[in-house]
Design a protein around this motif. Structure first.
Motif, mmCIF file in Angstrom:
data_model
loop_
_atom_site.group_PDB
_atom_site.id
_atom_site.type_symbol
_atom_site.label_atom_id
_atom_site.label_comp_id
_atom_site.label_asym_id
_atom_site.label_seq_id
_atom_site.Cartn_x
_atom_site.Cartn_y
_atom_site.Cartn_z
ATOM 1 N N LEU A 88 13.446 7.105 21.153
ATOM 2 C CA LEU A 88 13.722 8.390 21.527
ATOM 3 C C LEU A 88 14.977 9.321 20.664
ATOM 4 O O LEU A 88 14.804 10.492 20.451
ATOM 5 N N GLY A 89 16.052 8.477 20.716
ATOM 6 C CA GLY A 89 17.099 9.030 19.906
ATOM 7 C C GLY A 89 16.632 9.494 18.584
ATOM 8 O O GLY A 89 17.222 10.469 17.947
ATOM 9 N N THR A 90 16.179 8.559 17.737
ATOM 10 C CA THR A 90 15.715 8.792 16.238
ATOM 11 C C THR A 90 14.785 10.019 16.407
ATOM 12 O O THR A 90 14.998 10.693 15.172
ATOM 13 N N LEU A 91 14.002 10.157 17.150
ATOM 14 C CA LEU A 91 12.888 11.047 17.081
ATOM 15 C C LEU A 91 13.933 12.445 17.457
ATOM 16 O O LEU A 91 13.608 13.435 16.811
ATOM 17 N N LEU A 92 14.878 12.503 18.498
ATOM 18 C CA LEU A 92 15.690 13.791 18.628
ATOM 19 C C LEU A 92 16.411 14.267 17.439
ATOM 20 O O LEU A 92 16.487 15.316 17.056
ATOM 21 N N ALA A 93 16.974 13.105 16.611
ATOM 22 C CA ALA A 93 17.747 13.078 15.578
ATOM 23 C C ALA A 93 17.009 13.814 14.393
ATOM 24 O O ALA A 93 17.391 14.862 13.925
ATOM 25 N N VAL A 94 15.894 13.289 14.094
ATOM 26 C CA VAL A 94 15.112 13.886 13.235
ATOM 27 C C VAL A 94 14.559 15.223 13.399
ATOM 28 O O VAL A 94 14.473 16.267 12.575
ATOM 29 N N GLU A 95 14.188 15.612 14.537
ATOM 30 C CA GLU A 95 13.560 16.799 14.848
ATOM 31 C C GLU A 95 14.838 17.866 14.886
ATOM 32 O O GLU A 95 14.633 18.912 14.322
ATOM 33 N N SER A 96 16.047 17.515 15.172
ATOM 34 C CA SER A 96 17.115 18.557 15.203
ATOM 35 C C SER A 96 17.592 18.832 13.858
ATOM 36 O O SER A 96 17.806 19.837 13.230
ATOM 37 N N VAL A 97 17.427 17.772 12.729
ATOM 38 C CA VAL A 97 17.741 17.949 11.531
ATOM 39 C C VAL A 97 16.603 18.883 10.946
ATOM 40 O O VAL A 97 16.891 19.700 10.138
ATOM 41 N N LEU A 98 15.280 18.565 11.318
ATOM 42 C CA LEU A 98 13.979 19.482 10.591
ATOM 43 C C LEU A 98 14.108 20.988 10.877
ATOM 44 O O LEU A 98 14.145 21.897 10.337
ATOM 45 N N VAL A 99 14.628 21.249 12.574
ATOM 46 C CA VAL A 99 14.837 22.585 12.966
ATOM 47 C C VAL A 99 15.994 23.105 12.236
ATOM 48 O O VAL A 99 15.868 24.390 11.816
ATOM 49 N N GLY A 100 17.075 22.545 12.244
ATOM 50 C CA GLY A 100 18.349 23.093 11.550
ATOM 51 C C GLY A 100 18.240 23.444 10.194
ATOM 52 O O GLY A 100 18.398 24.414 9.505
ATOM 53 N N THR A 101 17.514 22.461 9.483
ATOM 54 C CA THR A 101 17.128 22.680 7.899
ATOM 55 C C THR A 101 16.154 24.056 7.840
ATOM 56 O O THR A 101 16.322 24.816 6.762
ATOM 57 N N TYR A 102 15.141 24.068 8.548
ATOM 58 C CA TYR A 102 14.102 25.225 8.852
ATOM 59 C C TYR A 102 15.053 26.579 8.944
ATOM 60 O O TYR A 102 14.451 27.337 8.095
ATOM 61 N N LEU A 103 15.818 26.531 10.022
ATOM 62 C CA LEU A 103 16.497 27.839 10.198
ATOM 63 C C LEU A 103 17.465 28.257 8.983
ATOM 64 O O LEU A 103 17.763 29.412 8.696
ATOM 65 N N LEU A 104 18.058 27.457 8.257
ATOM 66 C CA LEU A 104 18.856 27.617 7.304
ATOM 67 C C LEU A 104 18.217 27.878 5.824
ATOM 68 O O LEU A 104 18.490 28.935 5.175
ATOM 69 N N ALA A 105 16.926 27.552 5.860
ATOM 70 C CA ALA A 105 16.320 27.727 4.557
ATOM 71 C C ALA A 105 15.260 28.983 4.957
ATOM 72 O O ALA A 105 14.876 29.350 3.619
ATOM 73 N N THR A 106 15.084 29.471 5.791
ATOM 74 C CA THR A 106 14.184 30.782 5.992
ATOM 75 C C THR A 106 14.973 31.658 6.989
ATOM 76 O O THR A 106 16.077 31.545 7.402
ATOM 77 N N VAL A 161 15.260 32.342 16.492
ATOM 78 C CA VAL A 161 14.715 31.591 17.655
ATOM 79 C C VAL A 161 14.854 32.620 18.880
ATOM 80 O O VAL A 161 15.875 33.074 19.170
ATOM 81 N N LEU A 162 13.537 33.248 19.085
ATOM 82 C CA LEU A 162 13.467 34.010 20.224
ATOM 83 C C LEU A 162 13.298 33.654 21.574
ATOM 84 O O LEU A 162 13.309 34.418 22.482
ATOM 85 N N SER A 163 13.023 32.266 21.658
ATOM 86 C CA SER A 163 12.750 31.718 22.979
ATOM 87 C C SER A 163 13.046 30.314 22.876
ATOM 88 O O SER A 163 12.562 29.655 22.162
ATOM 89 N N LEU A 164 14.219 29.639 23.632
ATOM 90 C CA LEU A 164 14.626 28.304 23.412
ATOM 91 C C LEU A 164 13.595 27.399 24.189
ATOM 92 O O LEU A 164 13.482 26.659 23.609
ATOM 93 N N ARG A 165 12.924 27.929 25.049
ATOM 94 C CA ARG A 165 11.968 26.962 25.698
ATOM 95 C C ARG A 165 10.830 26.911 24.798
ATOM 96 O O ARG A 165 10.219 25.700 24.564
ATOM 97 N N TYR A 166 10.454 27.955 24.014
ATOM 98 C CA TYR A 166 9.365 27.492 22.919
ATOM 99 C C TYR A 166 9.606 26.863 21.789
ATOM 100 O O TYR A 166 8.852 26.158 21.169
ATOM 101 N N LEU A 167 11.063 26.935 21.645
ATOM 102 C CA LEU A 167 11.573 25.789 20.624
ATOM 103 C C LEU A 167 11.515 24.587 20.894
ATOM 104 O O LEU A 167 11.304 23.539 20.157
ATOM 105 N N LEU A 168 11.646 24.123 22.176
ATOM 106 C CA LEU A 168 11.863 22.804 22.783
ATOM 107 C C LEU A 168 10.375 22.248 23.264
ATOM 108 O O LEU A 168 10.286 21.033 23.160
ATOM 109 N N TYR A 169 9.641 23.017 23.703
ATOM 110 C CA TYR A 169 8.205 22.395 24.169
ATOM 111 C C TYR A 169 7.608 21.730 23.122
ATOM 112 O O TYR A 169 6.966 20.515 23.438
ATOM 113 N N PRO A 170 7.468 21.939 21.927
ATOM 114 C CA PRO A 170 6.766 21.217 21.135
ATOM 115 C C PRO A 170 7.208 19.644 20.946
ATOM 116 O O PRO A 170 6.413 18.637 20.770
ATOM 117 N N PHE A 171 8.643 19.826 21.132
ATOM 118 C CA PHE A 171 9.068 18.155 20.811
ATOM 119 C C PHE A 171 9.049 17.600 22.044
ATOM 120 O O PHE A 171 9.011 16.201 22.249
#
Length: 229
Positions: A24-42, A46-56
């Motif tokens: 679970l810790g590994t999944l959360l770490a990878v997902e955090s990196v992916l989201v952070g990278t996507y936000l920086l690159a595009t 994030v218009l809704s925090l819950r919609y950001l979290l639901y997929p994970f």
């Protein structure tokens, strides 16, 4: 509550295995990196925090639930029958949620629509059939189908009877109903189309469609896991 009662209560609560916590810790770490990278690159916002979290929530719960049960390879009449039931269940979920639908009848086409990790990237297929594979829903529904496969295989005696068990049957209906409601309020297809825009994060669906879907998904996985552990 006495000290003895508190000790008994703590002892009765199952503790997750170290490997589960690490996964679970590994999944959360990878997902955090992916989201952070996507936000920086595009230019995504994030218009809704819950919609950001639901997929994970879907993805992590699906991975942990499937990992926690013994999934046999279809090798006999009973297990093959269980696999057919699970495949049918997956098809119903995919169809009612809008992941799979009737196509336009044109030439076969493929397209990848970028979106926030978890929501995307979305595989869009057009032609004889219409397919919009949103990652978190795809992973979640496949996991449910696997759990149903295991449940049906265990419930069947000799020749597959189709009986899953009351808790499993009732809980399995939940995601189908949620998918129908989600489709009525906005639907997965709408979310997939909206995902092509870098600034949209699930807000093209109805206000509570994915709240309901996520809640029922969590309850379904919990009910199935409780009957299979």
């Amino acid at each position: 509550m006495t000290q003895r009662q508190r000790s008994t209560l703590r002892a009765s609560v199952p503790r997750p295995a170290q490997s589960t916590v690490l996964l679970l810790g590994t999944l959360l770490a990878v997902e955090s990196v992916l989201v952070g990278t996507y936000l920086l690159a595009t230019d995504a916002a994030v218009l809704s925090l819950r919609y950001l979290l639901y997929p994970f929530v879907w993805i992590n719960l699906a991975v942990l639930a499937v990992r926690a049960v013994d999934v046999p390879v279809p090798a006999d009449r009973r297990s093959v029958g269980a696999a057919v039931v699970a495949a049918g269940y997956l098809l119903v979920l995919a169809w009612t949620s809008g992941l799979v639908g009737a196509g336009s009848g044109g030439a076969l086409s493929f397209r990848i629509a970028p979106a926030m990790p978890g929501w995307g990237p979305v595989l869009l297929v057009g032609g004889p059939v219409s397919i919009a594979l949103i990652p978190f829903e795809t992973v979640g529904y496949v996991a449910l189908a696997i759990l149903v496969y295991v449940g049906v295989g265990r419930a069947a005696a000799g020749v597959l009877s189709g009986l899953v068990g009351l808790v499993t049957c009732v809980s399995c209906v939940g995601p189908v109903l949620a998918a129908v409601v989600s489709g009525l309020l906005g639907g997965a297809s709408t979310a997939a189309a909206g995902g092509a825009s870098a600034t949209i994060l699930g807000v093209t669906t109805g206000a509570y469609a994915y709240d309901l879907s996520t809640g029922l998904f969590v309850l379904t996985v919990a009910a199935l896991w409780a009957t299979l552990r």
